[in-house]
Design a protein around this motif. Structure first.
Motif, PDB file in Angstrom:
ATOM      1  N   TYR A 166       0.816  -1.220   0.000  1.00  0.00           N
ATOM      2  CA  TYR A 166       0.000   0.000   0.000  1.00  0.00           C
ATOM      3  C   TYR A 166       0.849   1.268   0.000  1.00  0.00           C
ATOM      4  O   TYR A 166       0.464   2.276  -0.593  1.00  0.00           O
ATOM      5  N   LYS A 167       1.995   1.252   0.652  1.00  0.00           N
ATOM      6  CA  LYS A 167       2.831   2.448   0.703  1.00  0.00           C
ATOM      7  C   LYS A 167       3.323   2.838  -0.690  1.00  0.00           C
ATOM      8  O   LYS A 167       3.195   3.992  -1.113  1.00  0.00           O
ATOM      9  N   ARG A 168       3.880   1.866  -1.441  1.00  0.00           N
ATOM     10  CA  ARG A 168       4.388   2.149  -2.782  1.00  0.00           C
ATOM     11  C   ARG A 168       3.256   2.432  -3.759  1.00  0.00           C
ATOM     12  O   ARG A 168       3.390   3.259  -4.647  1.00  0.00           O
ATOM     13  N   PHE A 169       2.132   1.721  -3.601  1.00  0.00           N
ATOM     14  CA  PHE A 169       0.980   1.928  -4.479  1.00  0.00           C
ATOM     15  C   PHE A 169       0.514   3.382  -4.420  1.00  0.00           C
ATOM     16  O   PHE A 169       0.344   4.045  -5.444  1.00  0.00           O
ATOM     17  N   ILE A 170       0.304   3.878  -3.234  1.00  0.00           N
ATOM     18  CA  ILE A 170      -0.206   5.244  -3.072  1.00  0.00           C
ATOM     19  C   ILE A 170       0.833   6.266  -3.507  1.00  0.00           C
ATOM     20  O   ILE A 170       0.514   7.265  -4.172  1.00  0.00           O
ATOM     21  N   HIS A 171       2.093   6.020  -3.177  1.00  0.00           N
ATOM     22  CA  HIS A 171       3.139   6.990  -3.520  1.00  0.00           C
ATOM     23  C   HIS A 171       3.327   7.104  -5.026  1.00  0.00           C
ATOM     24  O   HIS A 171       3.449   8.222  -5.555  1.00  0.00           O
ATOM     25  N   ILE A 172       3.337   5.983  -5.732  1.00  0.00           N
ATOM     26  CA  ILE A 172       3.588   6.041  -7.179  1.00  0.00           C
ATOM     27  C   ILE A 172       2.427   6.703  -7.919  1.00  0.00           C
ATOM     28  O   ILE A 172       2.622   7.400  -8.915  1.00  0.00           O
ATOM     29  N   ILE A 173       1.202   6.510  -7.429  1.00  0.00           N
ATOM     30  CA  ILE A 173       0.053   7.174  -8.052  1.00  0.00           C
ATOM     31  C   ILE A 173       0.155   8.684  -7.860  1.00  0.00           C
ATOM     32  O   ILE A 173      -0.093   9.471  -8.778  1.00  0.00           O
ATOM     33  N   ALA A 174       0.527   9.099  -6.658  1.00  0.00           N
ATOM     34  CA  ALA A 174       0.608  10.531  -6.359  1.00  0.00           C
ATOM     35  C   ALA A 174       1.710  11.224  -7.140  1.00  0.00           C
ATOM     36  O   ALA A 174       1.604  12.406  -7.468  1.00  0.00           O
ATOM     37  N   THR A 175       2.773  10.507  -7.461  1.00  0.00           N
ATOM     38  CA  THR A 175       3.944  11.162  -8.056  1.00  0.00           C
ATOM     39  C   THR A 175       4.143  10.887  -9.545  1.00  0.00           C
ATOM     40  O   THR A 175       4.802  11.672 -10.227  1.00  0.00           O
ATOM     41  N   GLU A 176       3.589   9.772 -10.072  1.00  0.00           N
ATOM     42  CA  GLU A 176       3.903   9.404 -11.447  1.00  0.00           C
ATOM     43  C   GLU A 176       2.709   9.275 -12.380  1.00  0.00           C
ATOM     44  O   GLU A 176       2.889   9.251 -13.600  1.00  0.00           O
ATOM     45  N   ALA A 177       1.505   9.176 -11.864  1.00  0.00           N
ATOM     46  CA  ALA A 177       0.342   8.936 -12.723  1.00  0.00           C
ATOM     47  C   ALA A 177       0.021  10.159 -13.573  1.00  0.00           C
ATOM     48  O   ALA A 177       0.116  11.295 -13.113  1.00  0.00           O
ATOM     49  N   SER A 178      -0.377   9.914 -14.827  1.00  0.00           N
ATOM     50  CA  SER A 178      -0.961  10.977 -15.644  1.00  0.00           C
ATOM     51  C   SER A 178      -2.401  11.177 -15.180  1.00  0.00           C
ATOM     52  O   SER A 178      -2.939  10.378 -14.389  1.00  0.00           O
ATOM     53  N   TYR A 179      -3.044  12.208 -15.685  1.00  0.00           N
ATOM     54  CA  TYR A 179      -4.425  12.462 -15.258  1.00  0.00           C
ATOM     55  C   TYR A 179      -5.348  11.299 -15.619  1.00  0.00           C
ATOM     56  O   TYR A 179      -6.165  10.855 -14.797  1.00  0.00           O
ATOM     57  N   LEU A 180      -5.227  10.772 -16.841  1.00  0.00           N
ATOM     58  CA  LEU A 180      -6.086   9.663 -17.250  1.00  0.00           C
ATOM     59  C   LEU A 180      -5.794   8.417 -16.426  1.00  0.00           C
ATOM     60  O   LEU A 180      -6.724   7.684 -16.037  1.00  0.00           O
ATOM     61  N   GLN A 181      -4.535   8.159 -16.138  1.00  0.00           N
ATOM     62  CA  GLN A 181      -4.189   7.007 -15.307  1.00  0.00           C
ATOM     63  C   GLN A 181      -4.740   7.182 -13.888  1.00  0.00           C
ATOM     64  O   GLN A 181      -5.240   6.226 -13.285  1.00  0.00           O
ATOM     65  N   TYR A 182      -4.670   8.394 -13.377  1.00  0.00           N
ATOM     66  CA  TYR A 182      -5.218   8.657 -12.052  1.00  0.00           C
ATOM     67  C   TYR A 182      -6.720   8.396 -12.027  1.00  0.00           C
ATOM     68  O   TYR A 182      -7.249   7.804 -11.077  1.00  0.00           O
TER      69      TYR A 182
END
Length: 432
Positions: free
Chosen positions: A327-343
């Motif tokens: 969960y730690k890496r999952f949340i961090h990578i979404i917050a820092t690397e996701a594009s808008y569509l991926q988010y």
């Protein structure tokens, strides 16, 4: 199953007499600027941007079969395209459409517009000065019709590519409208973009301009996936969300076929990696995985794309973090690397992963040492006040010490998975 939305929902059928419309000579003489007589013999694509495909060869290319993570059989591309054509045209012989070139210069054919004025079948976005029985050529947009006979369809009923591009731009501009609830805006655009795809298919236009249109339509469905979850007060939202996901998969499938049909050697389209990554992220859901071959086989066809940052992101999120409960890496990578569509695609799973984290801390902690909510909120990238509310959503009680610090007492037996509800923002994400 189609949802029962307002009066202009895609389930409504246009009267069969409207397929025999005739325009004035000035309207019917207008030809699309991009039309061409070149075709795709034997399923091979041409680099000519005005290519048209032969319906007798529905397999547009030796394209990628998208699919599912179980061992189900992947449908053959010919079967996929036949199914799409039957939806768009009905079960008629489609051979006539091979030479069809639309000549309608308006967003909606004149005969359909007049007919819908007579029966007062106008969306709120199409009403001239709010009148239920009056519209104009700048407001009315052709509706999707489930049963169209290709034996009787007239060129004046079909919009050429330039008109379809203008119509799509007009529709997508409505997404910024705040005069109506989003579900009303979505319902209108949902139906009218299906009509655009229908007109494109009837003319068998396959070129880079159509790819750009399909990318925009995928984007619409992804944003709708995100926004419909925030809608409340409508009994129809669940059905609309289901239908939106269904159409998202159909448009993605068509887009992938278009990429392959227009492929030049090993070239990759500018946005292709991101749109391919969206399909990978669809596999986060255990309830609605697309049917087809396993992802591991699907990846074999994508070797030039697999190293892109978009695909690396999607594969890490799915395989390394989500499935293994990191969960730690999952949340961090979404917050820092996701594009808008991926988010937009992964946001529904953020609270699911947060609930997993709260469960682990609750059951794995020491009863005599409650977990500080401040630390937990930082770990899960939430406001502390939201963290307190989220713990309660999970059936857990929080406590406050003598100096006002909040804690989560562990070893509580009342934990339960939260059932939808509030979407707590992701602190630190640019999409908040």
């Amino acid at each position: 199953m189609e949802s029962k939305g307002h009066h202009d929902h895609p389930r409504r059928r246009r009267r069969s007499g409207m397929t025999n419309t005739t325009h004035s000579s000035s309207s019917s003489s207008r030809e699309p600027s991009s039309s061409s007589s070149s075709s795709l013999p034997n399923g091979k694509s041409q680099s000519n941007p005005t290519t048209r495909a032969r319906p007798s060869n529905p397999n547009l290319s030796n394209n990628i079969n998208i699919g599912h993570q179980d061992n189900s059989t992947v449908p053959h591309p010919e079967n996929i395209n036949t199914q799409q054509q039957e939806e768009q045209y009905g079960e008629e012989d489609m051979s006539r459409s091979s030479s069809l070139v639309g000549t309608c210069p308006f967003m909606c054919p004149v005969e359909e517009r007049l007919q819908r004025e007579r029966v007062r079948d106008l969306s709120v976005f199409e009403r001239l000065n709010g009148s239920y029985g009056k519209t104009s050529s700048s407001l009315a947009v052709k509706k999707f019709c489930r049963t169209i006979s290709t034996r009787t369809i007239q060129a004046s009923d079909v919009r050429p590519l330039p008109v379809l591009e203008e119509t799509l731009s007009y529709l997508l501009n409505l997404l910024d409208s705040d005069e109506h609830p989003f579900e009303v805006v979505h319902d209108f655009i949902f139906d009218r973009t299906r009509s655009i795809r229908q007109d494109l298919s009837m003319q068998n236009i396959i070129n880079t301009r159509v790819i750009q249109m399909f990318e925009k339509m995928v984007k619409f469905h992804v944003i709708s996936h995100h926004k419909l979850r925030r809608c409340s007060g409508s009994l129809n939202i669940s059905s609309m969300h289901h239908l939106n996901m269904e159409q998202l998969m159909k448009v993605l499938t068509s887009l992938f076929h278009l990429y392959e049909a227009n492929r030049k050697s090993q070239s990759i389209y500018e946005n292709e990696a991101e749109f391919r990554s969206l399909y990978v992220l669809l596999h986060l859901s255990s309830d609605s995985k697309p049917a087809g071959e396993p992802l591991s086989l699907w990846f074999r066809h994508l070797s030039p794309i697999l190293k892109s940052k978009e695909m690396c992101f999607a594969r890490r999120v799915l395989s390394r973090y989500y499935r293994f409960g990191n969960y730690k890496r999952f949340i961090h990578i979404i917050a820092t690397e996701a594009s808008y569509l991926q988010y937009c695609m992964v946001e529904p799973y953020i609270n699911e992963v947060r609930a997993l984290a709260v469960s682990c801390i609750n059951y794995g902690g020491y009863k005599l040492y409650p977990y500080p909510l401040e630390d937990l909120s930082k770990l899960l990238m939430m406001k502390e006040s939201d963290m307190d509310s989220f713990c309660r959503d999970c059936g857990l009680e929080t406590s406050t010490d003598e100096v006002g610090k909040n804690f989560l007492p562990t070893k509580q037996t009342s934990f339960s998975r939260p059932k939808g509800g509030v979407n707590y923002c992701l602190v630190g994400s640019e999409f908040v």
